[in-house]
Design an enzyme around this catalytic site. Structure first.
Site, mmCIF file in Angstrom:
data_model
loop_
_atom_site.group_PDB
_atom_site.id
_atom_site.type_symbol
_atom_site.label_atom_id
_atom_site.label_comp_id
_atom_site.label_asym_id
_atom_site.label_seq_id
_atom_site.Cartn_x
_atom_site.Cartn_y
_atom_site.Cartn_z
ATOM 1 C CD GLN A 71 -64.130 -46.939 24.905
ATOM 2 O OE1 GLN A 71 -65.046 -46.666 24.132
ATOM 3 N NE2 GLN A 71 -63.663 -48.179 25.029
ATOM 4 C CB SER A 72 -61.994 -40.896 20.558
ATOM 5 O OG SER A 72 -62.458 -40.014 19.561
#
Ligand SMILES: *Cc1c(COP(=O)(O)O)cnc(C)c1O
Length: 325
Positions: A71-72
């Protein structure tokens, strides 16, 4: 000095007062809205990418490669910026592909990024491998480090500090989430170069204090200054990092983050994210309660974005109860 830069962030980002939150906490709090940098839901990586993508283009790159957590926010903003400038983008993500991509990961695919999955201990190797394979295939890849945190990316925050000083708010403190260190390093260099006299406190998201302040931020700040032709002596003593809020580790939500998210949302209608700004704001709340700041001081919370990650998880049980109460 001629440093290539593209201009696509919406700048300057606003500085807002938070009157209801300030009253509740008994100290004046401002927010710098870098969650509103304009690119694909915004965030701090956009400022870094103005310099990184300019360098990629100056070097004749036809693709960018970077990596991060599933989920960068950094990967999402990189994928968006690459799409905008017609560069291919490969993201090396840690984890296993979920059956239903959500939040940042969903956006990565919307922007057409190619995803390569890896494990935590093989992530560096995988990035180098992907880069070598691209070269062997005749491509011209430009490698962006995790979080965009090198002496090029950090330039975004050197000039963000200049931008803040032009907004004439002069807070006594800047409090900011710090992880790969580029944001804090850039701010520290900008403070020296442009004459900010307050203090900059990084709330560590995932690293012990010495590692972040000494090995990462001080070193990166010195290299960033050099990139600008400035010889600034920056040592660990010049870097303020608090690592009291690491909790159970990166991305693990606790009551502290939930409290901060709810308080900012319900007093100001302002969204924080569960991984970075929620944790940094939780640290800020705790420090205020410990009387770390003098009551007459003004604290600027530098909002670094990340809010799409709010939609990455299911909220159940205790968290839902906390949200409803
Ligand atoms: C990447 C990120 C940070 C940390 O910034 P660094 O420059 O890596 O220290 C903070 N907040 C958000 C929302 C981020 O995505």
């Amino acid at each position: 000095m001629n440093i290539p830069r593209l201009h696509f962030a919406h700048l300057p980002t606003p500085v807002e007062t938070l009157p209801r939150l300030s009253e509740r906490l008994g100290i004046r709090i401002l927010v710098k809205r870098d969650d509103q940098t304009g690119l694909a839901f915004g965030g701090n990586k956009t400022r870094k990418l103005e310099f990184l993508l300019a360098e990629a283009r100056a070097q004749g790159a036809d693709m960018v490669i970077t990596g991060g957590a599933m989920q960068s926010n950094h990967c999402r903003q990189t994928a968006a910026a690459a799409a905008r400038f017609g560069l291919d983008c490969t993201l090396v993500l840690v984890g296993e592909p979920p059956s239903q991509p959500s939040a940042n990961l969903l956006l990565d695919t919307l922007f057409g990024a190619r995803l390569v999955w890896t494990t935590p201990d093989q992530r560096d190797e995988t990035m180098l491998e992907v880069t070598a394979l691209a070269r062997a295939a005749g491509r011209h890849p430009y490698l962006i480090p995790y979080g965009g945190s090198n002496e090029t990316g950090a330039l975004g925050y050197v000039f963000a500090m200049e931008e803040l000083l032009r907004q004439e708010v002069a807070p006594d403190w800047i409090v900011v989430a710090s992880s790969s260190g580029g944001t804090q390093a850039g701010l520290v260099v900008g403070a020296r170069m442009f004459g900010y006299e307050g203090r900059i406190l990084g709330i560590s998201i995932d690293k012990p204090e010495v590692e972040l302040s000494r090995d990462i931020v001080a070193d990166l700040a010195a290299r960033t200054a050099r990139r600008l032709g400035e010889n600034l002596a920056i040592t660990q003593e010049d870097i303020l990092v608090n690592d009291s809020y690491l909790g159970q580790g990166y991305g693990v939500l606790s009551e502290r983050e939930i409290e901060a998210i709810l308080l900012f949302a319900q007093t100001e209608g302002l969204l924080l994210d569960p991984v970075y700004t929620g944790r940094a704001a939780a640290g800020l709340l705790d420090l205020i309660r410990q009387k770390f700041f003098a009551p007459h001081e003004t604290v600027l919370f530098w909002h670094t974005g990340g809010t799409p990650a709010l939609f990455a998880r299911r909220y159940s049980g205790d968290i839902l109860k906390a949200i409803q109460s």
